[in-house]
Design a protein around this motif. Structure first.
Motif, PDB file in Angstrom:
ATOM      1  N   LEU A  13       0.830  -1.205   0.000  1.00 48.52           N
ATOM      2  CA  LEU A  13       0.000   0.000   0.000  1.00 48.52           C
ATOM      3  C   LEU A  13       0.861   1.251   0.000  1.00 48.52           C
ATOM      4  CD1 LEU A  13      -2.855  -0.935   2.493  1.00 48.52           C
ATOM      5  CD2 LEU A  13      -3.065  -0.509   0.040  1.00 48.52           C
ATOM      6  N   ALA A  14       1.931   1.219   0.788  1.00 50.87           N
ATOM      7  CA  ALA A  14       2.862   2.359   0.805  1.00 50.87           C
ATOM      8  C   ALA A  14       3.483   2.542  -0.574  1.00 50.87           C
ATOM      9  CB  ALA A  14       3.940   2.142   1.860  1.00 50.87           C
ATOM     10  N   GLY A  15       3.866   1.437  -1.205  1.00 52.04           N
ATOM     11  CA  GLY A  15       4.444   1.501  -2.544  1.00 52.04           C
ATOM     12  C   GLY A  15       3.465   2.032  -3.574  1.00 52.04           C
ATOM     13  N   GLN A  16       2.184   1.674  -3.437  1.00 54.88           N
ATOM     14  CA  GLN A  16       1.177   2.180  -4.363  1.00 54.88           C
ATOM     15  C   GLN A  16       1.037   3.692  -4.241  1.00 54.88           C
ATOM     16  OE1 GLN A  16      -2.316  -0.133  -3.461  1.00 54.88           O
ATOM     17  NE2 GLN A  16      -1.661  -1.843  -4.735  1.00 54.88           N
ATOM     18  N   ARG A  17       1.152   4.194  -3.016  1.00 57.03           N
ATOM     19  CA  ARG A  17       1.084   5.649  -2.817  1.00 57.03           C
ATOM     20  C   ARG A  17       2.269   6.348  -3.478  1.00 57.03           C
ATOM     21  NH1 ARG A  17      -1.137   6.902   3.253  1.00 57.03           N
ATOM     22  NH2 ARG A  17      -3.077   5.757   3.048  1.00 57.03           N
ATOM     23  N   VAL A  18       3.438   5.737  -3.392  1.00 56.49           N
ATOM     24  CA  VAL A  18       4.632   6.321  -4.024  1.00 56.49           C
ATOM     25  C   VAL A  18       4.483   6.267  -5.542  1.00 56.49           C
ATOM     26  CG1 VAL A  18       7.118   6.083  -4.329  1.00 56.49           C
ATOM     27  CG2 VAL A  18       6.113   5.702  -2.085  1.00 56.49           C
ATOM     28  N   MET A  19       4.025   5.128  -6.062  1.00 51.73           N
ATOM     29  CA  MET A  19       3.902   4.951  -7.509  1.00 51.73           C
ATOM     30  C   MET A  19       2.826   5.865  -8.113  1.00 51.73           C
ATOM     31  SD  MET A  19       6.022   2.459  -8.506  1.00 51.73           S
ATOM     32  CE  MET A  19       5.394   1.356  -9.731  1.00 51.73           C
ATOM     33  N   ALA A  20       1.925   6.367  -7.290  1.00 55.33           N
ATOM     34  CA  ALA A  20       0.899   7.285  -7.791  1.00 55.33           C
ATOM     35  C   ALA A  20       1.518   8.595  -8.274  1.00 55.33           C
ATOM     36  CB  ALA A  20      -0.132   7.563  -6.708  1.00 55.33           C
ATOM     37  N   HIS A  21       2.737   8.910  -7.840  1.00 57.44           N
ATOM     38  CA  HIS A  21       3.423  10.147  -8.230  1.00 57.44           C
ATOM     39  C   HIS A  21       4.326   9.958  -9.452  1.00 57.44           C
ATOM     40  CE1 HIS A  21       2.180  12.381  -4.653  1.00 57.44           C
ATOM     41  NE2 HIS A  21       2.271  11.224  -4.037  1.00 57.44           N
ATOM     42  N   VAL A  22       4.326   8.761 -10.024  1.00 55.69           N
ATOM     43  CA  VAL A  22       5.187   8.442 -11.169  1.00 55.69           C
ATOM     44  C   VAL A  22       4.361   8.561 -12.444  1.00 55.69           C
ATOM     45  CG1 VAL A  22       6.519   6.578 -12.230  1.00 55.69           C
ATOM     46  CG2 VAL A  22       6.595   6.891  -9.767  1.00 55.69           C
ATOM     47  N   PRO A  23       4.912   9.146 -13.522  1.00 51.62           N
ATOM     48  CA  PRO A  23       4.159   9.245 -14.779  1.00 51.62           C
ATOM     49  C   PRO A  23       3.830   7.869 -15.346  1.00 51.62           C
ATOM     50  CG  PRO A  23       6.410  10.033 -15.072  1.00 51.62           C
ATOM     51  CD  PRO A  23       6.231   9.746 -13.618  1.00 51.62           C
ATOM     52  N   THR A  24       2.631   7.747 -15.937  1.00 49.45           N
ATOM     53  CA  THR A  24       2.158   6.474 -16.473  1.00 49.45           C
ATOM     54  C   THR A  24       1.937   6.587 -17.974  1.00 49.45           C
ATOM     55  OG1 THR A  24       1.045   6.045 -14.379  1.00 49.45           O
ATOM     56  CG2 THR A  24       0.373   4.715 -16.235  1.00 49.45           C
ATOM     57  N   PHE A  25       2.335   5.549 -18.697  1.00 46.16           N
ATOM     58  CA  PHE A  25       2.161   5.488 -20.145  1.00 46.16           C
ATOM     59  C   PHE A  25       1.355   4.239 -20.482  1.00 46.16           C
ATOM     60  CE2 PHE A  25       6.038   7.725 -19.196  1.00 46.16           C
ATOM     61  CZ  PHE A  25       5.948   8.854 -19.990  1.00 46.16           C
ATOM     62  N   HIS A  26       0.460   4.337 -21.467  1.00 46.84           N
ATOM     63  CA  HIS A  26      -0.403   3.228 -21.868  1.00 46.84           C
ATOM     64  C   HIS A  26      -0.117   2.870 -23.320  1.00 46.84           C
ATOM     65  CE1 HIS A  26      -2.844   3.828 -18.245  1.00 46.84           C
ATOM     66  NE2 HIS A  26      -2.675   5.117 -18.475  1.00 46.84           N
ATOM     67  N   LEU A  27      -0.089   1.555 -23.610  1.00 49.76           N
ATOM     68  CA  LEU A  27       0.111   1.118 -24.979  1.00 49.76           C
ATOM     69  C   LEU A  27      -0.489  -0.250 -25.195  1.00 49.76           C
ATOM     70  CD1 LEU A  27       3.334  -0.642 -25.553  1.00 49.76           C
ATOM     71  CD2 LEU A  27       3.383   0.904 -23.630  1.00 49.76           C
ATOM     72  N   GLU A  28      -0.634  -0.618 -26.440  1.00 44.81           N
ATOM     73  CA  GLU A  28      -1.127  -1.938 -26.845  1.00 44.81           C
ATOM     74  C   GLU A  28       0.076  -2.802 -27.207  1.00 44.81           C
ATOM     75  OE1 GLU A  28      -4.447  -2.866 -27.181  1.00 44.81           O
ATOM     76  OE2 GLU A  28      -5.156  -0.914 -26.483  1.00 44.81           O
ATOM     77  N   THR A  29      -0.059  -4.122 -27.041  1.00 50.95           N
ATOM     78  CA  THR A  29       1.064  -5.011 -27.327  1.00 50.95           C
ATOM     79  C   THR A  29       1.318  -5.147 -28.817  1.00 50.95           C
ATOM     80  OG1 THR A  29      -0.396  -6.923 -27.279  1.00 50.95           O
ATOM     81  CG2 THR A  29       0.830  -6.434 -25.279  1.00 50.95           C
ATOM     82  N   GLY A  30       0.278  -5.101 -29.618  1.00 55.66           N
ATOM     83  CA  GLY A  30       0.459  -5.341 -31.040  1.00 55.66           C
ATOM     84  C   GLY A  30       0.798  -6.806 -31.251  1.00 55.66           C
ATOM     85  N   SER A  31       1.811  -7.089 -32.020  1.00 52.18           N
ATOM     86  CA  SER A  31       2.193  -8.478 -32.278  1.00 52.18           C
ATOM     87  C   SER A  31       3.294  -8.965 -31.334  1.00 52.18           C
ATOM     88  CB  SER A  31       2.674  -8.618 -33.727  1.00 52.18           C
ATOM     89  OG  SER A  31       3.796  -7.781 -33.933  1.00 52.18           O
ATOM     90  N   TYR A  32       3.695  -8.119 -30.384  1.00 47.53           N
ATOM     91  CA  TYR A  32       4.781  -8.467 -29.477  1.00 47.53           C
ATOM     92  C   TYR A  32       4.253  -8.979 -28.147  1.00 47.53           C
ATOM     93  CZ  TYR A  32       7.420  -5.612 -32.749  1.00 47.53           C
ATOM     94  OH  TYR A  32       7.962  -5.089 -33.883  1.00 47.53           O
ATOM     95  N   LYS A  33       5.138  -9.640 -27.394  1.00 51.56           N
ATOM     96  CA  LYS A  33       4.820 -10.013 -26.024  1.00 51.56           C
ATOM     97  C   LYS A  33       4.842  -8.729 -25.188  1.00 51.56           C
ATOM     98  CE  LYS A  33       6.684 -14.655 -26.289  1.00 51.56           C
ATOM     99  NZ  LYS A  33       7.676 -15.598 -25.782  1.00 51.56           N
ATOM    100  N   PRO A  34       4.146  -8.708 -24.042  1.00 51.17           N
ATOM    101  CA  PRO A  34       4.051  -7.473 -23.263  1.00 51.17           C
ATOM    102  C   PRO A  34       5.393  -6.847 -22.880  1.00 51.17           C
ATOM    103  CG  PRO A  34       2.465  -9.056 -22.463  1.00 51.17           C
ATOM    104  CD  PRO A  34       3.299  -9.759 -23.483  1.00 51.17           C
ATOM    105  N   VAL A  35       6.354  -7.647 -22.442  1.00 56.48           N
ATOM    106  CA  VAL A  35       7.656  -7.100 -22.037  1.00 56.48           C
ATOM    107  C   VAL A  35       8.379  -6.512 -23.243  1.00 56.48           C
ATOM    108  CG1 VAL A  35       9.906  -7.663 -21.052  1.00 56.48           C
ATOM    109  CG2 VAL A  35       7.866  -8.717 -20.131  1.00 56.48           C
TER     110      VAL A  35
END
Length: 122
Positions: A13-35
């Motif tokens: 929960l503490a980590g989630q609060r910290v991560m809330a201040h980090v910029p987030t990017f969204h994308l689709e996998t396309g034909s690749y694996k997620p990583v």
């Protein structure tokens, strides 16, 4: 018979609060694996650490990754071990530890574990 809810650790929960201040990017996998999709996106857009990359696998599944100084990690790992990452530590220091973790009341065991890793930066 009712299902018991799983308890989320205070550390996460503490980590989630910290991560809330980090910029987030969204994308689709396309034909690749997620990583692979996350790594290609980071390389193409030259995202600076720290960042969270949400990779949508299909309409039901989204994988979350944390882009840190030393590479790509699972967002869950980064939440649970946020004190290991210098960039997340600097966010906590900037916002203020009291403000960030107010109301969580970490147990003594949690703080001892955090202090144990104080010098082990990832």
């Amino acid at each position: 018979m009712s299902k018991k809810r799983k308890r989320i650790s205070r550390r996460r929960l503490a980590g989630q609060r910290v991560m809330a201040h980090v910029p987030t990017f969204h994308l689709e996998t396309g034909s690749y694996k997620p990583v692979t999709a996350a790594r290609r996106y980071i390389a193409e857009t030259t995202i600076n650490a720290p960042a969270v990359v949400n990779v949508r696998r299909n309409e039901h599944t989204t994988d979350r990754f944390f882009w840190g100084e030393k590479g790509l990690f699972s967002a869950q790992y980064a939440e649970e071990n946020h004190f290991l990452f210098p960039s997340l530590r600097s966010i906590v220091e900037a916002v203020g530890e009291h403000n960030m973790f107010e109301g969580l009341e970490l147990t003594a065991d949690d703080w001892e574990e955090i202090e144990e890793y104080e010098y082990a930066f990832v």
